[in-house]
Write an enzyme that holds these catalytic residues in place. Structure first.
Site, PDB file in Angstrom:
ATOM      1  N   LYS A  53       0.833  -1.207   0.000  1.00 18.67           N
ATOM      2  CA  LYS A  53       0.000   0.000   0.000  1.00 18.67           C
ATOM      3  C   LYS A  53       0.866   1.256   0.000  1.00 18.67           C
ATOM      4  O   LYS A  53       0.576   2.228  -0.692  1.00 18.67           O
ATOM      5  CB  LYS A  53      -0.952  -0.011   1.212  1.00 18.67           C
ATOM      6  CG  LYS A  53      -2.082  -1.033   1.057  1.00 18.67           C
ATOM      7  CD  LYS A  53      -2.867  -1.304   2.333  1.00 18.67           C
ATOM      8  CE  LYS A  53      -3.865  -2.439   2.105  1.00 18.67           C
ATOM      9  NZ  LYS A  53      -4.634  -2.827   3.277  1.00 18.67           N
ATOM     10  N   GLN A  97      -4.931  -1.680   9.368  1.00 17.10           N
ATOM     11  CA  GLN A  97      -4.786  -2.993   8.725  1.00 17.10           C
ATOM     12  C   GLN A  97      -5.372  -4.072   9.632  1.00 17.10           C
ATOM     13  O   GLN A  97      -5.028  -4.168  10.808  1.00 17.10           O
ATOM     14  CB  GLN A  97      -3.299  -3.265   8.438  1.00 17.10           C
ATOM     15  CG  GLN A  97      -3.046  -4.542   7.657  1.00 17.10           C
ATOM     16  CD  GLN A  97      -3.610  -4.518   6.236  1.00 17.10           C
ATOM     17  OE1 GLN A  97      -3.668  -3.473   5.594  1.00 17.10           O
ATOM     18  NE2 GLN A  97      -4.060  -5.660   5.757  1.00 17.10           N
ATOM     19  N   ASP A 120     -11.394   2.553   3.688  1.00 13.97           N
ATOM     20  CA  ASP A 120     -11.783   1.142   3.576  1.00 13.97           C
ATOM     21  C   ASP A 120     -13.302   0.991   3.489  1.00 13.97           C
ATOM     22  O   ASP A 120     -13.797  -0.064   3.108  1.00 13.97           O
ATOM     23  CB  ASP A 120     -11.331   0.369   4.833  1.00 13.97           C
ATOM     24  CG  ASP A 120      -9.964  -0.280   4.687  1.00 13.97           C
ATOM     25  OD1 ASP A 120      -9.620  -0.669   3.558  1.00 13.97           O
ATOM     26  OD2 ASP A 120      -9.258  -0.382   5.706  1.00 13.97           O
TER      27      ASP A 120
HETATM   28  N1  GUN Z   1      -7.096  -6.975   5.812  1.00 16.27           N
HETATM   29  C1  GUN Z   1      -7.456  -7.731   4.744  1.00 16.27           C
HETATM   30  N2  GUN Z   1      -8.062  -6.972   3.823  1.00 16.27           N
HETATM   31  C2  GUN Z   1      -8.092  -5.722   4.309  1.00 16.27           C
HETATM   32  C3  GUN Z   1      -8.584  -4.484   3.802  1.00 16.27           C
HETATM   33  O1  GUN Z   1      -9.149  -4.388   2.709  1.00 16.27           O
HETATM   34  N3  GUN Z   1      -8.409  -3.420   4.607  1.00 16.27           N
HETATM   35  C4  GUN Z   1      -7.824  -3.502   5.819  1.00 16.27           C
HETATM   36  N4  GUN Z   1      -7.725  -2.402   6.542  1.00 16.27           N
HETATM   37  N5  GUN Z   1      -7.360  -4.618   6.321  1.00 16.27           N
HETATM   38  C5  GUN Z   1      -7.499  -5.728   5.557  1.00 16.27           C
END
Ligand code: GUN
Length: 283
Positions: A53, A97, A120
């Site tokens: 990311k 995350q 998100d």
């Molecule tokens: N863990 C697995 N997929 C995601 C996601 O799309 N966003 C976040 N914040 N954590 C994750």
């Protein structure tokens, strides 16, 4: 039958090129989008995701701010950090995350994020907005799937769409996006009876199960569009999807590969949501 490969890697690259241009235009006005990424603990998969990311942000000119907190971080400390980031004008998006360690209340943590920075789209406010079709943000994976389908010229309206998986991150929001696009949607899960038959009725089949190669040719109708959300790690460090690609590709009219299908689209949509948040905050 020849199938169309739904290449998320290529589309994500095209989207990133466009987003770089948009970020340059913002920079001309003295604006830089910013994304704060919070990671708690030492989960190796989460570390890989967070690194990707940050790299993606750098590629398009978004500033990223990483907050790596130890496994034993107290909830108050994490909530305090989110409060500070909510106030920070350099930060347009905040991403915690997941998963976070078990002693932290995930729902409480997500609720603490300012909904206008919730890139998100996990905050109940944004979940509700998605339900009524008034959303500023949609969760990245389902939003990326919609982009991939649209880019391939596949129409959704009136189609039978079967979503296998009912998670808050993928299955449920996928259902809402498909419904808003006028598909007829069926949601299946681990307790569904006659799963094979239901999947076989799908014009568009979305597999978000978490079981390697679960969807075999028996689950797929001739000419169906098959979207594989699965990321299953193999002992040799490889990756497989929830769909048995080798079997299903000869039946499907279009299918996503793993890797290179949905994954890159998820990452691209995070950037898109961050730029959108920036535009909401600063222009
Ligand atoms: N863990 C697995 N997929 C995601 C996601 O799309 N966003 C976040 N914040 N954590 C994750």
């Amino acid at each position: 039958m020849a199938y169309k490969l739904l290449n998320g890697k290529d589309l994500a690259a095209r989207m990133k090129a466009e987003m770089s241009e948009e970020v340059k235009r913002l920079a001309d006005n003295g604006i830089t989008p910013g994304l704060a990424v919070i990671i708690v603990g030492n989960d190796p998969a989460s570390r890989i995701y967070v690194n990707s990311k940050k790299r993606d942000c750098a590629e398009v000119g978004i500033r990223s701010f990483e907050y790596a907190l130890p496994e034993d971080t107290k909830e108050e400390e994490l909530l305090g950090l989110i409060d500070a980031l909510n106030q920070d004008e350099a930060v347009d998006g905040i991403l915690v995350q997941l998963p976070i360690p078990g002693h932290l209340d995930e729902a409480k943590v997500i609720r603490r994020i300012d909904p206008s920075k919730d890139v998100d789209a996990f905050h109940p406010f944004n979940v509700g907005e998605l339900m009524i079709g008034k959303h500023a943000f949609a969760p990245c994976t389902p939003a990326g799937i919609m982009e991939l389908i649209k880019d391939a010229g596949i129409s959704v309206e009136g189609k039978n769409c079967v979503v296998v998986g009912r998670s808050n991150i993928v299955g449920k929001p996928m259902t809402m996006l498909m419904l808003h696009a006028n598909a007829t949607v069926t949601v299946c899960h681990s307790r569904t009876q006659n799963l094979k038959e239901i999947c076989k009725s799908a014009d568009i089949l979305i597999a978000a199960i978490g079981k390697s190669k679960f969807i075999t040719s028996e689950y797929v109708k001739e000419g169906a569009v098959v979207i594989d959300v699965g990321i299953n790690r193999t002992p040799d460090g490889g990756m497989t999807g929830d769909v048995d690609f080798e079997q299903v590709c000869d039946i499907a009219s279009a299918i996503t590969p793993v890797p290179g299908g949905v994954g890159p689209m998820t990452r691209a949509m995070l950037l898109k949501n961050t730029i959108k948040a920036c535009n909401m905050h600063k222009s």
